[in-house]
Design an enzyme around this catalytic site. Sequence first.
Site, PDB file in Angstrom:
ATOM      1  N   GLU A 163      -6.037   7.402  -1.941  1.00 39.49           N
ATOM      2  CA  GLU A 163      -5.416   6.336  -1.374  1.00 39.49           C
ATOM      3  C   GLU A 163      -6.583   4.206  -1.640  1.00 39.49           C
ATOM      4  OE1 GLU A 163      -4.430   5.266   2.201  1.00 39.49           O
ATOM      5  OE2 GLU A 163      -4.027   7.119   1.507  1.00 39.49           O
ATOM      6  N   HIS A 216      -9.848   8.779   3.926  1.00 41.68           N
ATOM      7  CA  HIS A 216      -9.557   7.340   3.814  1.00 41.68           C
ATOM      8  C   HIS A 216     -10.704   6.526   4.066  1.00 41.68           C
ATOM      9  CE1 HIS A 216      -6.256   9.944   5.853  1.00 41.68           C
ATOM     10  NE2 HIS A 216      -5.551   9.061   4.880  1.00 41.68           N
ATOM     11  N   ASP A 259     -10.063  15.154   7.642  1.00 39.09           N
ATOM     12  CA  ASP A 259      -9.418  14.491   6.546  1.00 39.09           C
ATOM     13  C   ASP A 259      -8.863  14.916   5.169  1.00 39.09           C
ATOM     14  OD1 ASP A 259      -8.100  11.627   6.392  1.00 39.09           O
ATOM     15  OD2 ASP A 259      -9.774  10.723   6.366  1.00 39.09           O
ATOM     16  N   HIS A 298       1.032  -1.383  -0.294  1.00 35.26           N
ATOM     17  CA  HIS A 298      -0.025   0.032   0.359  1.00 35.26           C
ATOM     18  C   HIS A 298       0.463   1.459  -0.105  1.00 35.26           C
ATOM     19  CE1 HIS A 298      -3.159   2.833   1.390  1.00 35.26           C
ATOM     20  NE2 HIS A 298      -2.505   3.263   1.884  1.00 35.26           N
ATOM     21  N   GLU A 299       1.801   0.834   0.666  1.00 33.41           N
ATOM     22  CA  GLU A 299       2.583   2.758   0.857  1.00 33.41           C
ATOM     23  C   GLU A 299       3.445   2.850  -0.548  1.00 33.41           C
ATOM     24  OE1 GLU A 299       2.061   4.976   3.012  1.00 33.41           O
ATOM     25  OE2 GLU A 299       0.805   4.262   3.967  1.00 33.41           O
ATOM     26  N   HIS A 309       1.465   4.243  -2.601  1.00 35.22           N
ATOM     27  CA  HIS A 309       2.102   5.443  -2.740  1.00 35.22           C
ATOM     28  C   HIS A 309       3.173   6.431  -3.528  1.00 35.22           C
ATOM     29  CE1 HIS A 309      -1.548   6.954  -0.304  1.00 35.22           C
ATOM     30  NE2 HIS A 309      -1.011   6.010   0.497  1.00 35.22           N
ATOM     31  N   TYR A 328      -4.195  14.959  -2.876  1.00 34.98           N
ATOM     32  CA  TYR A 328      -4.633  14.500  -2.155  1.00 34.98           C
ATOM     33  C   TYR A 328      -5.955  15.485  -1.097  1.00 34.98           C
ATOM     34  CZ  TYR A 328      -4.016  11.456   1.489  1.00 34.98           C
ATOM     35  OH  TYR A 328      -4.369   9.841   2.543  1.00 34.98           O
TER      36      TYR A 328
END
Length: 367
Positions: A209, A287, A282, A185-186, A189, A200
Amino acid sequence: MVAGRDIGVTQCHRAAMTRPVFCTIVPPHVLDRLAQADDPVLAGPARRTLQRDAYERTQRRLTTVVGARGVAPLAAAEPGKPHRTVYDARNGTDLPGRKVRGEGGEPGKDATVNRAYAGLGATFELFLKGYGRDSIDGNGLPLDATVHYDREYNNAFWNGEQMVFGDGDGEIFLDFTIPIDVIGHELAHGVTQYTANLTYFGQPGALNESVSDVFGALIKQYTLGQTADEADWLIGAGLLAPRVTGKALRSMKAPGTAYDDDVLGKDPQPATMDDYVSTGRDNGGVHINSGIPNHAFYLAATELGGHAWERAGQVWYDVLTGGELQQDASFSDFATLTVKAARARYGDGEELDAVNKAWEQVGVRTL
């Protein structure tokens, strides 16, 4: 659509339209809720994690202003081969820390180091073999990771240059190298950072995300050799400690069902646009609302069957890297491009039908 309550604070800070970013795996609403717990054993690590994340986010913003650290050329690195380095912060916060394993090095006694090394390799392999991409930037970028970051640090993050993993507090979160999809996942990015560079905030932020969840899930499935029907479609399974009532951080199969805990609260992700959360917190609920495109991918992949990284994953990758996805893309924009990409690659067949049907089921219009 229904308006939801404000949830959390910014988790992934995009300071400018340049590449450096700071993205963490644990959603901010989770840490915020945990930081308010009556038990100081639970609240303390969460508060310290939020403070550390705020500091790292500020450092990333400053780096964007003064210029990111350059990556030295690797004369010995072969095209199409990973170049991994794992460092140990020894529960400090200075990055990258002490080098403990380099590319080709033998596994050691530290399971965390070994998992980080393997996860970097699995991510590299899927993007190379599945999509012909040489590392996350497409040009053989070295993959660096730091483990044992800080004390009882309840997160893992990509800071625009490398991966960093906390050990967790042992009460709510375990070691962040345990779920391979967290690593994937990271690093995904980073792929977005080098390609579509999605803004974002709001829907493009939720797409940012979601893309990371999609490829994180695909990396896990690729590593396990699972078909779409065999996969659990959970993000972060194995990360939650035994005392937590929950399975993972998120569920692509059934958004909103990953956890329901007296301390963490209930998973707030919607599965369709009927439950879209409108909030100014957020970064516009990035998210939370990522559950909608996540569910669309799950529906398309399971409709097609087989290995999800092959056809459904290929369509999503084509959109991410094709050059037409704008930084401020809405869900509808992204969905429309997946339809176009499915037709361009596979024609008017079952792939196109599956993609169209998936977006219709989650209530996102294609133009």
